[in-house]
Motif scaffolding. Structure first.
Motif, short mmCIF file in Angstrom:
data_model
loop_
_atom_site.label_atom_id
_atom_site.label_comp_id
_atom_site.label_asym_id
_atom_site.label_seq_id
_atom_site.Cartn_x
_atom_site.Cartn_y
_atom_site.Cartn_z
N UNK A 3 26.70 41.10 26.34
CA UNK A 3 25.88 41.70 26.90
C UNK A 3 24.37 41.00 27.30
N UNK A 4 24.43 39.85 26.87
CA UNK A 4 22.70 38.65 26.85
C UNK A 4 23.76 37.42 27.44
N UNK A 5 22.79 37.01 28.46
CA UNK A 5 22.42 37.51 29.82
C UNK A 5 23.18 39.02 30.35
N UNK A 6 22.61 39.84 31.45
CA UNK A 6 23.68 40.15 31.81
C UNK A 6 23.42 39.91 33.21
N UNK A 26 29.30 51.01 27.98
CA UNK A 26 30.10 51.06 29.57
C UNK A 26 29.95 49.62 29.90
N UNK A 27 31.04 49.62 30.84
CA UNK A 27 31.66 48.29 31.33
C UNK A 27 30.60 48.07 32.50
N UNK A 28 30.60 49.23 33.13
CA UNK A 28 29.62 48.71 33.91
C UNK A 28 28.56 49.95 34.53
N UNK A 29 26.73 49.56 34.69
CA UNK A 29 25.83 50.80 34.89
C UNK A 29 25.36 50.44 36.47
N UNK A 30 25.08 51.77 36.78
CA UNK A 30 24.80 51.83 38.63
C UNK A 30 23.20 52.31 38.69
N UNK A 82 21.15 51.27 48.88
CA UNK A 82 20.83 50.32 48.02
C UNK A 82 21.40 50.94 47.63
N UNK A 83 21.95 50.41 46.49
CA UNK A 83 21.56 50.20 44.49
C UNK A 83 21.67 49.31 44.17
N UNK A 84 21.21 49.45 42.52
CA UNK A 84 20.97 47.62 42.22
C UNK A 84 22.51 48.57 40.65
N UNK A 85 22.98 47.57 40.56
CA UNK A 85 24.05 47.44 39.24
C UNK A 85 24.15 46.89 38.73
N UNK A 86 24.61 47.02 37.11
CA UNK A 86 24.80 45.99 35.76
C UNK A 86 25.95 45.73 35.63
N UNK A 87 26.12 44.84 35.55
CA UNK A 87 27.53 43.90 35.00
C UNK A 87 27.81 42.64 34.32
N UNK A 88 28.84 42.79 33.77
CA UNK A 88 28.53 41.90 32.33
C UNK A 88 29.68 40.82 32.34
N UNK A 89 29.15 39.26 31.48
CA UNK A 89 29.60 38.19 31.65
C UNK A 89 30.74 38.37 31.02
N UNK A 90 32.13 37.84 30.59
CA UNK A 90 33.26 37.27 29.52
C UNK A 90 32.74 36.65 28.97
#
Length: 378
Positions: free
Chosen positions: A85-88, A50-54, A69-77
């Motif tokens: 994918x690490x760090x996220x 995935x490109x994003x995870x919510x 509320x929600x928490x989302x995971x995004x990624x640096x490029x």
């Protein structure tokens, strides 16, 4: 006389007759800390696809105000445009609000990630932001943290658990609280009658306080008040000698005495803890213990364990020993003498060192039971 119910025709049973929601009612909403845990199933496989995870949306309701509320995971490029994918990046988002009274509120939040190897939460520093809360369904990004996910964060099912602590402090409530009134009293200087001597720092202001507050809060500090008289400062009747301590530390001690709060607790907790026990301020002791407990890492656990034993803080001491259980990283540090703190402990407090060594491999705690993908638990 009662009659037997008819058994001829049976009405169909309704399996669902409604929903249940939760709302907390408390005298002071700022005392409530919401704690949510998001378990991301099969972490590496999930983020690879995935490109994003919510996370699912969750609700925090208190005293008639509901926030979503929600928490989302995004990624640096990287330079090549590919995702890293690490760090996220872990983001906190306000997805909606329902309230009868609009106004400002201060939101304090803290992320943590579960260290499955030693069964403990690794917590980020607390962040704070002021928001305008009104009826809305618009998405608002509140803040983010960059988290590195390592092998120790993967449990036996290869899942990763991310924790959020959330506190909502409404402005009106804060303005009219006793703590805030006492904070304003601390800023007033015309009726203060006590001068505190401490180790001065560059351009640090003189610390003046009210003797009656010192006497009411700490009998030990009250005994150290000395009569003082100077024609240049006729209002000052007492002097309190704390010259062994830095100005910034004394400032936080005074802030706690007035307001029950400490600014930047992460920075000052290790130095305030000995002061709290010396001057018999049990509330400050508990605050420092909580802060130090949340900051435990394999690299600082020896120092915190020594400090807890020195200050006779049994709760913190037990928590630090429990943290050492089943940690190969800490075990290695002890046996090969990698860190100075463990060598110092072995020399100055051999009994404590032996107790820490005996704790390795004796953990009785268990991982949280597996949940559904992306599920929440309180």
């Amino acid at each position: 006389m009662p009659t037997k119910p008819k058994t001829g025709h049976k009405e169909p049973l309704e399996l669902e007759v409604g929903t249940v929601s939760e709302e907390i009612e408390v005298p002071v909403a700022s005392e409530v800390v919401f704690r949510k845990i998001w378990k991301i199933k099969r972490f590496h496989k999930t983020i690879a696809k995935r490109d994003l995870v919510d996370s699912p949306v969750f609700r925090c309701s208190v005293n008639g105000m509901a926030t979503f509320w929600n928490i989302s995971v995004r990624f640096w490029k990287g330079p090549n445009g590919k995702k890293i994918t690490n760090p996220l990046v872990v983001c906190l988002n306000l997805t909606g609000c329902e309230t009868e009274e609009t106004g400002q509120a201060r939101v304090r939040f803290q992320f943590g990630v579960w260290d499955a190897s030693i069964k403990h939460w690794e917590c980020c520093p607390i962040s704070s932001v002021v928001l305008n809360l009104q009826n809305t369904k618009d998405l608002l990004s509140v803040g983010y943290k960059s988290l590195g996910i390592l092998d120790r964060h993967l449990d036996s099912s290869k899942d990763v658990s991310i924790m959020l602590k959330l506190q909502i402090i409404q402005s009106d409530e804060e303005v009219h609280s006793l703590s805030q009134d006492m904070a304003r009293l601390l800023l007033k200087s015309e009726d203060k009658d006590t001068l505190i001597e401490c180790a001065k720092e560059d351009e640090s202001p003189v610390i003046k306080v009210h003797s009656w507050i010192i006497m009411a809060r700490s009998s030990k500090l009250a005994l150290q008040l000395q009569k003082f008289q100077d024609e240049k400062t006729p209002n000052i009747k007492y002097k309190l000698d704390l010259s062994d301590f830095q100005h910034s530390l004394v400032t936080e001690l005074v802030r706690y005495i007035y307001t029950d709060k400490v600014d930047n607790a992460d920075t000052h907790a290790n130095k305030l803890l000995p002061l709290s026990t010396r001057y018999q301020l049990p509330g400050l002791t508990a605050l420092c213990e909580r802060t130090l407990l949340e900051s435990l890492t394999p690299s600082n656990v020896a120092n915190i364990l020594l400090l807890a034993d020195q200050c006779r803080c049994e709760n913190l001491r037990k928590a630090a020993l429990h943290y050492c259980e089943n940690s190969e990283e800490i075990k290695e540090s002890v046996h090969i003498g990698k860190t100075l703190a463990w060598r110092v402990m072995e020399m100055v407090n051999p009994d404590l060192f032996l107790e820490a060594c005996e704790s390795f491999g004796s953990s009785s705690s268990n991982l949280d039971s597996p949940g559904t993908p992306g599920s929440w638990s309180d």
